[in-house]
Design a protein around this motif. Structure first.
Motif, PDB file in Angstrom:
ATOM      1  N   TRP A  64      55.181  27.791  35.641  1.00 23.70           N
ATOM      2  CA  TRP A  64      53.564  27.370  35.705  1.00 23.70           C
ATOM      3  C   TRP A  64      53.290  27.779  36.721  1.00 23.70           C
ATOM      4  CZ3 TRP A  64      52.361  23.228  38.004  1.00 23.70           C
ATOM      5  CH2 TRP A  64      53.229  22.510  37.729  1.00 23.70           C
ATOM      6  N   VAL A  65      51.691  27.756  36.852  1.00 18.50           N
ATOM      7  CA  VAL A  65      50.721  28.662  38.145  1.00 18.50           C
ATOM      8  C   VAL A  65      49.677  26.933  37.262  1.00 18.50           C
ATOM      9  CG1 VAL A  65      49.144  29.229  39.231  1.00 18.50           C
ATOM     10  CG2 VAL A  65      51.757  30.576  38.669  1.00 18.50           C
ATOM     11  N   GLN A  66      49.426  26.777  38.825  1.00 20.50           N
ATOM     12  CA  GLN A  66      48.148  25.445  38.435  1.00 20.50           C
ATOM     13  C   GLN A  66      46.566  25.331  39.694  1.00 20.50           C
ATOM     14  OE1 GLN A  66      48.372  21.511  37.584  1.00 20.50           O
ATOM     15  NE2 GLN A  66      47.118  21.746  35.338  1.00 20.50           N
ATOM     16  N   ILE A  67      46.119  25.852  39.135  1.00 16.34           N
ATOM     17  CA  ILE A  67      44.558  26.204  40.266  1.00 16.34           C
ATOM     18  C   ILE A  67      44.519  24.786  40.809  1.00 16.34           C
ATOM     19  CG2 ILE A  67      41.924  26.521  41.163  1.00 16.34           C
ATOM     20  CD1 ILE A  67      42.779  29.026  38.888  1.00 16.34           C
ATOM     21  N   ILE A  68      44.884  24.514  42.001  1.00 17.78           N
ATOM     22  CA  ILE A  68      44.251  22.823  42.449  1.00 17.78           C
ATOM     23  C   ILE A  68      42.876  23.294  42.593  1.00 17.78           C
ATOM     24  CG2 ILE A  68      44.753  21.069  44.466  1.00 17.78           C
ATOM     25  CD1 ILE A  68      47.459  21.759  44.975  1.00 17.78           C
ATOM     26  N   PRO A  69      41.418  21.999  41.917  1.00 14.55           N
ATOM     27  CA  PRO A  69      40.499  22.112  42.130  1.00 14.55           C
ATOM     28  C   PRO A  69      40.119  21.814  43.188  1.00 14.55           C
ATOM     29  CG  PRO A  69      40.816  21.135  40.211  1.00 14.55           C
ATOM     30  CD  PRO A  69      42.549  21.266  41.187  1.00 14.55           C
ATOM     31  N   ASP A  70      39.164  22.509  43.559  1.00 12.28           N
ATOM     32  CA  ASP A  70      38.223  22.870  45.175  1.00 12.28           C
ATOM     33  C   ASP A  70      39.683  22.998  46.115  1.00 12.28           C
ATOM     34  OD1 ASP A  70      35.949  21.556  44.004  1.00 12.28           O
ATOM     35  OD2 ASP A  70      36.410  19.881  43.544  1.00 12.28           O
ATOM     36  N   SER A  71      40.081  23.812  45.431  1.00  9.82           N
ATOM     37  CA  SER A  71      40.796  24.788  47.541  1.00  9.82           C
ATOM     38  C   SER A  71      41.154  26.106  47.312  1.00  9.82           C
ATOM     39  CB  SER A  71      42.295  23.543  47.269  1.00  9.82           C
ATOM     40  OG  SER A  71      43.117  24.224  46.858  1.00  9.82           O
ATOM     41  N   ASP A  72      41.867  26.191  48.015  1.00 11.93           N
ATOM     42  CA  ASP A  72      42.342  27.925  47.679  1.00 11.93           C
ATOM     43  C   ASP A  72      43.846  27.764  47.449  1.00 11.93           C
ATOM     44  OD1 ASP A  72      42.005  26.822  50.244  1.00 11.93           O
ATOM     45  OD2 ASP A  72      42.216  28.652  51.162  1.00 11.93           O
ATOM     46  N   GLN A  73      44.686  27.322  46.964  1.00 10.09           N
ATOM     47  CA  GLN A  73      45.754  26.593  46.513  1.00 10.09           C
ATOM     48  C   GLN A  73      46.478  26.442  45.364  1.00 10.09           C
ATOM     49  OE1 GLN A  73      48.949  24.858  48.859  1.00 10.09           O
ATOM     50  NE2 GLN A  73      47.650  25.747  51.073  1.00 10.09           N
ATOM     51  N   PHE A  74      47.865  26.657  44.755  1.00  9.99           N
ATOM     52  CA  PHE A  74      48.021  26.525  43.527  1.00  9.99           C
ATOM     53  C   PHE A  74      49.571  25.571  43.399  1.00  9.99           C
ATOM     54  CE2 PHE A  74      46.537  30.593  44.644  1.00  9.99           C
ATOM     55  CZ  PHE A  74      45.537  30.736  43.497  1.00  9.99           C
ATOM     56  N   ASP A  75      49.514  24.987  42.578  1.00  9.90           N
ATOM     57  CA  ASP A  75      51.441  24.429  42.383  1.00  9.90           C
ATOM     58  C   ASP A  75      51.207  25.178  41.902  1.00  9.90           C
ATOM     59  OD1 ASP A  75      50.856  21.860  42.850  1.00  9.90           O
ATOM     60  OD2 ASP A  75      49.802  20.736  41.592  1.00  9.90           O
TER      61      ASP A  75
END
Length: 108
Positions: A64-75
């Motif tokens: 799974w991949v999740q965009i971290i809100p208000d950042s340019d990073q991913f979980d």
């Protein structure tokens, strides 16, 4: 186990990111990544276990991949596969010791 450990992610033989894991166990890892690694991609994870143990190299696949809100990073969620029994035992021992020595900061 909730542990923040330094890790390196490799994809197709190329270093993708040097980052931190958020949770790790014998089954997989949740980590931060500045790079999107699509679901289903094979990755190599190098992790330094607490307590000065050797660097572990684990193989897995992003689940799974999740965009971290208000950042340019991913979980990223990565499920490990083909882990030798010795490595599983070493991981379990290190995680048990780390959680036993970590104070509980949950509000009462």
């Amino acid at each position: 186990v909730r542990l923040y450990l330094p890790i390196r992610l490799h994809q197709a033989g190329t270093l993708v990111a040097e980052t931190l894991c958020k949770d790790i166990g014998p089954g997989g890892v949740r980590c931060l990544s500045p790079v999107l690694v699509p679901v289903g991609k094979e990755v190599k994870v190098e992790v330094s276990l607490p307590g000065g143990h050797e660097l572990l190299t684990l193989h897995g696949r992003t689940t799974w991949v999740q965009i971290i809100p208000d950042s340019d990073q991913f979980d990223l969620g990565i499920m490990f596969h083909d882990i030798p029994d010795r490595t599983k035992r070493l991981m379990s021992t290190c995680f048990e010791r780390s959680t036993a020595s970590t104070p509980d900061l949950t509000p009462a």
